[in-house]
Design a protein around this motif. Structure first.
Motif, PDB file in Angstrom:
ATOM      1  N   CYS A   1       0.841  -1.206   0.000  1.00  0.00           N
ATOM      2  CA  CYS A   1       0.000   0.000   0.000  1.00  0.00           C
ATOM      3  C   CYS A   1       0.871   1.249   0.000  1.00  0.00           C
ATOM      4  N   GLY A   2       2.044   1.159   0.604  1.00  0.00           N
ATOM      5  CA  GLY A   2       3.000   2.259   0.549  1.00  0.00           C
ATOM      6  C   GLY A   2       2.839   3.306   1.638  1.00  0.00           C
ATOM      7  N   TYR A   3       1.764   3.221   2.382  1.00  0.00           N
ATOM      8  CA  TYR A   3       1.440   4.272   3.366  1.00  0.00           C
ATOM      9  C   TYR A   3       2.503   4.371   4.451  1.00  0.00           C
ATOM     10  N   CYS A   4       3.089   3.243   4.817  1.00  0.00           N
ATOM     11  CA  CYS A   4       4.088   3.242   5.889  1.00  0.00           C
ATOM     12  C   CYS A   4       5.470   3.629   5.393  1.00  0.00           C
ATOM     13  N   GLN A   5       5.654   3.598   4.065  1.00  0.00           N
ATOM     14  CA  GLN A   5       7.030   3.605   3.558  1.00  0.00           C
ATOM     15  C   GLN A   5       7.794   4.913   3.728  1.00  0.00           C
TER      16      GLN A   5
ATOM     17  N   VAL B   1      -3.203   0.463   7.943  1.00  0.00           N
ATOM     18  CA  VAL B   1      -2.513   1.606   8.538  1.00  0.00           C
ATOM     19  C   VAL B   1      -3.167   2.963   8.274  1.00  0.00           C
TER      20      VAL B   1
END
Ligand code: FES
Ligand code: FES
Lengths: 153, 714
Positions: free
Chosen positions: A94-98, B340
């Motif tokens: 999802c990339g949100y944490c990256q 998240v």
């Protein structure tokens, strides 16, 4: 009024002194690459570099960082070793944490340029990636370290 | 006119029937941001595909980008049949529209691992039809038959070697009839499917450019944080709207039935405003609800006989003749999605239209919700799906849609409703907790002759698809048990529906994720009782040459099941089949004296039919291991005082880096229809680990999350 240098640009904001840096960046400066997820320093998604050190902006009041230099993911060059490695190893789901994890990696590699597997695990043990990109994060960190070393950095 | 006619004829037949004829402009109704803008489109043979004069191939998708790689995969399928030049391919998210509805389920949604398995022929046909039209257009220009020309890498090639780029042909190709039955490629001719490609959405994600729902903003928009009841059935008894209004930036406090919304100029002000409300809530409908009370309800439920959810042969008679019988119980907790990016939705209701921007997994439901609230026809509800920071099944819920639409109406401006992390946990739609009892009999050769399985679990379908619940049986709640990979002569399944106020919903791999833990743990117990090798024992109960048989054999071979285990470690396996795919896992663990379990290595074998996008499949399989281990070792939602007690990640630890093992993934090679991936890679993880722990320690863990104290006592 508080002053910040964000990705090299001087900014002034008029907010309450206890406003978390996260919301100053997102609400007042429109920098939404800095993510909200937990708000209690548990996940690492809001991480930015404050004068070069990775910190969780959701628990950093603006008054504490008045005059500081803030780096968000946009502040790293497009071809920064960490970004190259993250693309090469196809890390994000999802990339949100990256962005937060990448900035934490920048700080980590600046302190530990040749990390062992254990050092990587320990340094990254306090971030959440719900999508489970961990195996690739590990690989990307190793690659970023190599690129940095080969650049003599 | 011509175009509409040809489009209609293309769509009339076979699997293409779902696509509607009204799509010419449906993807261009509004321009949420320049990302979604598009120039002229001279050649658009289908809602999924547009080829521009500059050679750009745009694949329009209706599937939600949850990070699963589907956008790139969808484009790969179309581009392959089109013989496009991959470098020219772009993917764009379309507005919700009929052609993007699931051809089997007739609603636009991303769930059930359906993106490919429900569109396998459709996607390929779209690319193939366009390719044929381009071939015909070029052939006509050259005065040849289409069969004399070849398509390759975005060009049509003349027998003498000349070529025309697709971009040069868009005008003439666009005037041709869309073929009804385009010739699909032989799988051996695939040049993009099955190859390594870089995911198209990754560069933006790495550069921090991706705008998720939580980040979305519009001119004049306000942000709302909604106070929702902290306990089931509670209502506000008193609150201080003035105190909330006194917070700088707060615009208005708006009660919405049992909820109180605080609308503000920005997110932080809305959050602070809500805290200032000083809300007093009523006791709620189930003040005694707690972990203990829930446990007692499940214990009672499992004593009931339950509804007959499957019956074959005579279990009782078989049990009486068995040379050995075994009975065990298994227990799994409620789980949160823990995605998240918290839930959010932006809505702007105007006189004649309602626009919604949301990282939703259910576009059609979103349109219907907004339509029923506003009274606007569905066509006037425009839903733009934004990238999601994870979803795992949660993002079909409509609460944020309802609130943002109502608030936009009340304020006559765009409103973004956001949930905080605490909202996300406390108002979750959890994976149902699950208790089961399994009894089986072995004959004198150690073969299973009967299997009797009772499941006590809440029903998701009773809420979301009540018509699918027949005679008290929720088919999801018994999935993986009523349809096992094993065949037994005598098999009975009973389902006891547990009714509690706790809201339950879809969670990655749904009923399978719970039931496979019981099935595959018990299979291991039976293998042990029979004195058989766990892999051979399983194979002996499957149809030889079936895909589940083969995937387990693949796992044993590639994972080295029969090779020596490193000192101090032990191995366990598990297998399952769901969403038209087959997966097996092998875990290698060690158990320390203090009860600490270290998972060193997990191997996954997966047969998902045609492996369209191997690297994304591998990423999903790695992710399935991480999420499966996380559920096995850590996750559990707690309840107290009539509501959810778990409020943030500190109460709900998830697996982190030092506990993530080495993951190896082996994908079966075949050209069957593409099956699901995101979900099938999860259910067999936890039982494989439990089985390995048993092998290592002699202690059988039948409850999730694993209890370290049980291992210590051993
Ligand atoms: S949002 Fe700051 S650590 Fe999670
Ligand atoms: S990539 Fe989704 S949470 Fe890490």
């Amino acid at each position: 009024m508080f002053a910040l240098t964000v990705n090299g640009t001087r900014q002034q904001v008029d907010v309450a002194p206890d406003t978390p840096l996260l919301w100053v960046l997102r609400d007042n400066l429109g920098i939404t690459s800095v993510k909200y997820s937990c708000g209690i320093a548990e996940c690492g998604m809001c991480t930015v570099l404050i004068d070069g050190t990775a910190r969780r902006s959701c628990v950093v009041p603006i008054e504490e960082v008045d005059g500081s230099a803030i780096t968000t993911i946009e502040g790293l060059p497009d071809d920064h070793p960490v970004k190259i490695a993250w693309i090469e190893k196809q890390v994000p789901q999802c990339g949100y944490c990256q962005p937060g994890i990448m900035l934490q990696t920048v700080d980590f590699l600046s302190r530990v340029p040749h990390p062992s597997e254990t050092e990587i695990n320990n340094a990254m043990d306090d971030v959440i990636c719900r999508c489970g990109s961990h195996p690739r994060i590990r690989k990307a960190i190793r690659m970023a370290a190599k690129i940095t070393a080969s650049q003599g950095g | 006119m011509d175009k509409a006619m040809t489009r209609r004829s293309f769509l009339k037949t076979g699997s293409l029937v779902i696509a509607a004829a009204t799509v010419a402009n449906s993807t261009e109704l509004f321009n949420a941001s320049q990302v979604y803008g598009s120039a002229e489109m001279p050649f658009k043979p289908h809602a999924f595909l547009e080829i521009r004069a500059d050679d750009t191939v745009v694949v329009w998708v209706g599937q939600t980008n949850l990070g699963q790689g589907t956008h790139t995969g969808l484009a790969m399928v179309i581009a392959d049949e089109l013989d496009a030049s991959w470098g020219n391919v772009q993917v764009k998210m379309a507005l919700a529209a009929d052609p993007f509805k699931d051809p089997v389920w007739h609603a636009q949604l991303t769930g059930g691992s359906t993106s490919f398995r429900h569109r396998w022929d459709l996607l390929r046909s779209v690319g193939a039809a366009a390719r044929q039209m381009l071939l015909e257009a070029a052939a006509q220009q050259w005065g040849l038959n289409a069969g004399e020309c070849k398509a390759s890498e975005g060009k049509i090639i003349h027998p003498d070697g000349r070529s025309l780029r697709y971009g040069q042909l868009v005008e003439t190709a666009g005037k041709r009839a869309v073929p009804v039955n385009p010739q699909l490629k032989n799988p051996a001719a695939h040049t993009i499917i099955g190859t390594q490609k870089a995911r198209l959405d990754i560069p933006d994600k790495v550069q921090g450019k991706t705008v998720y729902g939580f980040d979305f903003t519009l001119p004049g928009m306000c942000v709302a944080v909604v106070a929702r009841p902290p306990r089931y059935g509670a209502v506000p008894e008193a609150y201080n709207a003035d105190a909330a209004m006194a917070v700088k930036g707060v615009i208005k406090v708006i009660p919405l039935e049992e909820r109180i919304a605080v609308c503000a100029e920005n997110t932080y002000a809305a959050m602070r405003g809500r805290n200032a409300l000083d809300l007093k809530w009523s006791e709620g409908s189930h003040p005694n609800l707690s972990d203990e009370m829930i446990a007692a309800v499940f214990t009672d439920s499992l004593k009931k006989k339950g509804a007959d959810a499957g019956k074959k042969g005579g279990v009782d008679q078989a049990l009486a003749t068995a040379s050995q019988t075994l009975q065990q119980e298994y227990s799994l907790p409620y789980l949160s999605h823990g995605q998240v990016e918290p839930i959010n939705c932006t809505a702007h209701v105007e006189k004649d239209r309602c626009r919604i921007w949301i990282p939703t997994q259910m576009q059609t439901a979103t349109q219907m919700t907004a339509s029923s609230l506003t009274g606007l026809p569905i066509e006037n509800v425009e839903v733009m799906t934004l990238p999601a920071g994870g979803g795992f099944g949660l993002r079909g819920e409509q609460d944020p849609v309802v609130d943002s639409v109502l608030l936009s109406q009340a304020l006559d401006r765009p409103v973004k409703v956001i949930w905080t992390r605490e909202d996300d946990f406390i108002h979750g739609y959890f994976r149902p907790a699950n208790r089961s009892r399994v009894q089986a009999g072995l004959d004198e050769h150690g073969q299973i002759i009967c299997w009797d399985h009772t499941i006590a679990a809440p029903s998701v379908m009773s809420r979301v698809m009540p018509h699918a619940v027949v005679d008290g049986i929720d088919p999801d709640a018994v999935s993986g048990v009523s349809d096992m990979v094993y065949t037994f002569a005598n098999h009975a399944v009973h389902y006891v529906m547990v009714n509690l106020p706790v809201t339950v919903g879809w969670w990655r791999s749904v009923g399978f994720s719970s039931n496979i833990f019981a099935v595959e743990s018990f299979m291991d117990e039976l293998a042990h009782a029979a004195g058989k090798d766990p892999v051979l024992f399983r194979l002996a109960h499957m149809e030889k040459g079936s895909r589940s048989y083969d995937v387990l054999a693949l796992l044993a071979e590639k994972g080295g099941w029969n090779t020596p285990v490193p000192a101090g470690r032990a191995r366990g396996v598990a297998v399952s089949a769901c969403f038209e795919s087959f997966a097996a896992h092998m875990a290698e663990v060690s158990v320390g004296e203090n009860g600490n379990v270290k998972v060193h290595r997990v191997v996954c074998a997966l047969d998902c039919g045609t492996a369209i996008y191997p690297d994304a499949i591998k990423a999903q399989a790695e992710a399935g291991v991480v999420m499966g281990l996380s559920a096995a070792f850590h996750e559990q939602v707690s309840f107290a005082k009539g509501g959810v007690k778990t409020a943030n990640y500190d109460d709900y630890p998830v697996l982190t880096m030092s506990d993530v093992p080495e993951v190896e993934v082996f994908i079966a090679k075949n050209d069957f229809k593409a099956g699901g991936v995101g979900e099938p890679v999860l259910p067999s993880v936890a039982p494989a680990v439990a089985n390995a722990i048993f092998k290592a320690s002699g202690i059988r863990l039948r409850e999730l999350p694993f209890r370290k104290d049980l291992l210590k006592q051993g």
